[in-house]
Scaffold this motif. Structure first.
Motif, PDB file in Angstrom:
ATOM      1  N   ARG A 249       2.306  11.979 -13.038  1.00  0.00           N
ATOM      2  CA  ARG A 249       1.169  11.134 -13.390  1.00  0.00           C
ATOM      3  C   ARG A 249       1.646   9.839 -14.048  1.00  0.00           C
ATOM      4  N   LEU A 250       2.654   9.915 -14.915  1.00  0.00           N
ATOM      5  CA  LEU A 250       3.190   8.717 -15.544  1.00  0.00           C
ATOM      6  C   LEU A 250       3.764   7.765 -14.502  1.00  0.00           C
ATOM      7  N   TYR A 251       4.482   8.326 -13.540  1.00  0.00           N
ATOM      8  CA  TYR A 251       5.064   7.485 -12.493  1.00  0.00           C
ATOM      9  C   TYR A 251       3.974   6.817 -11.664  1.00  0.00           C
ATOM     10  N   GLN A 252       2.941   7.563 -11.311  1.00  0.00           N
ATOM     11  CA  GLN A 252       1.842   6.994 -10.534  1.00  0.00           C
ATOM     12  C   GLN A 252       1.135   5.883 -11.314  1.00  0.00           C
ATOM     13  N   MET A 253       0.955   6.087 -12.616  1.00  0.00           N
ATOM     14  CA  MET A 253       0.328   5.069 -13.447  1.00  0.00           C
ATOM     15  C   MET A 253       1.184   3.809 -13.485  1.00  0.00           C
ATOM     16  N   TYR A 254       2.513   3.993 -13.557  1.00  0.00           N
ATOM     17  CA  TYR A 254       3.412   2.845 -13.596  1.00  0.00           C
ATOM     18  C   TYR A 254       3.312   2.032 -12.308  1.00  0.00           C
ATOM     19  N   VAL A 255       3.361   2.711 -11.175  1.00  0.00           N
ATOM     20  CA  VAL A 255       3.279   2.014  -9.891  1.00  0.00           C
ATOM     21  C   VAL A 255       1.949   1.286  -9.765  1.00  0.00           C
ATOM     22  N   SER A 256       0.861   1.957 -10.160  1.00  0.00           N
ATOM     23  CA  SER A 256      -0.467   1.340 -10.096  1.00  0.00           C
ATOM     24  C   SER A 256      -0.533   0.105 -10.986  1.00  0.00           C
ATOM     25  N   THR A 257       0.056   0.202 -12.170  1.00  0.00           N
ATOM     26  CA  THR A 257       0.034  -0.917 -13.109  1.00  0.00           C
ATOM     27  C   THR A 257       0.845  -2.097 -12.596  1.00  0.00           C
ATOM     28  N   ILE A 258       2.015  -1.821 -12.017  1.00  0.00           N
ATOM     29  CA  ILE A 258       2.846  -2.884 -11.453  1.00  0.00           C
ATOM     30  C   ILE A 258       2.104  -3.593 -10.324  1.00  0.00           C
ATOM     31  N   ASN A 259       1.384  -2.810  -9.521  1.00  0.00           N
ATOM     32  CA  ASN A 259       0.634  -3.412  -8.418  1.00  0.00           C
ATOM     33  C   ASN A 259      -0.477  -4.328  -8.923  1.00  0.00           C
TER      34      ASN A 259
ATOM     35  N   ALA B  39      -0.154   9.189 -26.479  1.00  0.00           N
ATOM     36  CA  ALA B  39      -0.187   9.789 -27.812  1.00  0.00           C
ATOM     37  C   ALA B  39      -1.516   9.531 -28.510  1.00  0.00           C
ATOM     38  N   LEU B  40      -2.130   8.359 -28.235  1.00  0.00           N
ATOM     39  CA  LEU B  40      -3.410   8.005 -28.846  1.00  0.00           C
ATOM     40  C   LEU B  40      -4.603   8.495 -28.033  1.00  0.00           C
ATOM     41  N   GLY B  41      -4.352   8.977 -26.807  1.00  0.00           N
ATOM     42  CA  GLY B  41      -5.453   9.413 -25.968  1.00  0.00           C
ATOM     43  C   GLY B  41      -6.263   8.271 -25.394  1.00  0.00           C
ATOM     44  N   LEU B  42      -5.606   7.114 -25.163  1.00  0.00           N
ATOM     45  CA  LEU B  42      -6.272   5.944 -24.602  1.00  0.00           C
ATOM     46  C   LEU B  42      -5.602   5.584 -23.278  1.00  0.00           C
ATOM     47  N   GLU B  43      -6.338   5.672 -22.185  1.00  0.00           N
ATOM     48  CA  GLU B  43      -5.756   5.293 -20.897  1.00  0.00           C
ATOM     49  C   GLU B  43      -5.758   3.771 -20.774  1.00  0.00           C
ATOM     50  N   PRO B  44      -4.674   3.167 -20.298  1.00  0.00           N
ATOM     51  CA  PRO B  44      -4.621   1.702 -20.189  1.00  0.00           C
ATOM     52  C   PRO B  44      -5.677   1.167 -19.232  1.00  0.00           C
ATOM     53  N   SER B  45      -6.222   0.009 -19.556  1.00  0.00           N
ATOM     54  CA  SER B  45      -7.208  -0.619 -18.683  1.00  0.00           C
ATOM     55  C   SER B  45      -6.572  -1.006 -17.348  1.00  0.00           C
ATOM     56  N   ASN B  46      -5.246  -1.205 -17.323  1.00  0.00           N
ATOM     57  CA  ASN B  46      -4.551  -1.480 -16.066  1.00  0.00           C
ATOM     58  C   ASN B  46      -4.770  -0.348 -15.073  1.00  0.00           C
TER      59      ASN B  46
END
Length: 343
Positions: free
Chosen positions: A45-55, A77-84
């Motif tokens: 999931r972290l990897y998918q989020m990274y790729v999505s954010t880079i895009n 850690a804060l339980g906040l998903e990035p807006s990206n």
């Protein structure tokens, strides 16, 4: 041999693209990353989020993978998903061009949005509701502090220039707190932000929302919020530092037995009957093993070991002798996993 292998691995990473670097970093550091974020995210999931954010934000590809991953880890850690990723505006990961003083590479920066600030404040369980609003020219707006404090705001039909922002928090015990900032105070706060004036900045795209976030953040010291929320507000607009998590640990043999960490006592005269040794509790035995393993990794002091233990347990630890048996099991598990990872 382990250090040479690590150096060779690092050299091979240089020509990799950002996605490959992220995948490699997750593979070799996942046990330590998981110790920080718990079970909130999987490596996939972290990897998918990274790729999505880079895009969505291509300039982040020019930032160090470690800094982008650190921002994701802080969000988790804060339980906040990035807006990206989710577009909800609770947190932002942006490339501001600030550089790492060791590598000279650009770093990503984490910004908590005003919705994220509200989310963190509500988690205390002591706040019934909290909100922030903007005041514009033509609005009817009056307020006063003191024993007879009061606030009145009537928006007009056609809002003009932003003049104030304010926040109100109503507590479950019936009390309340409000704070107001005028346009000059908002602009002064904006100019202190590392993102102000950058080509990509929420102060440029979402000025009013950032102004609301700022007044809520300013109120945090006076609200019944958690230490975690206060720390998050204080570290806003920065690159989270998880360098210890990503730094490879020196390789040691996995079958090393614990080293006796007790202080050497003066030799006693030989006796005909050997004295019975005091029984060591399981907790003390595990603490001694943890100390011994840290010593073999080059950690010379208890304070230095506690810095790593704090990251593993995700809570502040000032001395190793305050750890419970369950916490010692978690620390030892992490140390053993790190050793196997470096083999």
């Amino acid at each position: 041999m382990g250090q040479l292998a690590t150096q060779a691995q690092n050299a091979q990473m240089q020509p990799m693209n950002p996605q490959q670097n992220m995948k490699s970093l997750l593979e070799r550091s996942w046990p330590r990353i998981a110790a920080v974020i718990g079970n909130n995210l999987s490596p996939q999931r972290l990897y998918q989020m990274y790729v999505s954010t880079i895009n969505r934000e291509p300039q982040l590809a020019n930032c160090s993978v470690e800094s982008v991953l650190s921002c994701f880890m802080k969000c988790a850690a804060l339980g906040l998903e990035p807006s990206n990723v989710d577009g909800l505006g609770r947190a932002y990961i942006l490339p501001y061009g600030n550089k790492n003083y060791r590598t000279g590479q650009k770093e990503a920066t984490l910004i908590i949005g005003y919705k994220g600030m509200i989310d963190l404040a509500r988690r205390s369980g002591q706040i019934r509701d909290i909100s922030a609003r903007a005041v514009h020219e033509c609005d009817e707006f009056t307020y006063s502090y003191g024993l007879n404090e009061d606030l009145r705001h009537v928006p007009c039909a056609k809002p003009g220039k932003l003049t104030h922002v304010y926040m109100i928090a109503n507590f479950k015990d019936g009390g309340h707190y409000f704070q107001v900032m005028n346009a000059d105070e908002i602009e002064a706060a904006a100019k202190r932000s590392p993102s102000y004036g950058k080509a990509v900045s929420p102060w440029k795209s979402d000025y009013e929302a950032m102004a609301k976030k700022t007044v809520i953040r300013r109120a945090f010291p006076y609200l019944p919020v958690s230490v975690e929320a206060r720390d998050a507000a204080a570290s806003d607009d920065q690159t989270p530092d998880y360098s210890d998590v990503f730094r490879p640990l020196p390789t040691v043999t996995a079958d090393d037995s614990p080293v006796d960490a007790s202080v050497d006592e003066p030799e006693e005269p030989e006796q005909s009957q050997p004295e019975a040794q005091p029984e060591v509790s399981p907790v003390e035995a595990k603490r001694a093993e943890a100390i011994a393993r840290f010593q073999r990794l080059g950690v010379a002091s208890d304070a230095e070991a506690c810095e790593t233990i704090t990251k593993i347990l995700n809570r502040e630890v000032k001395a190793s002798d305050e750890l419970t048996e369950a916490e010692l099991d978690k620390v030892l598990g992490q140390l053993k996993a790190s050793v196997k990872e470096g083999e």
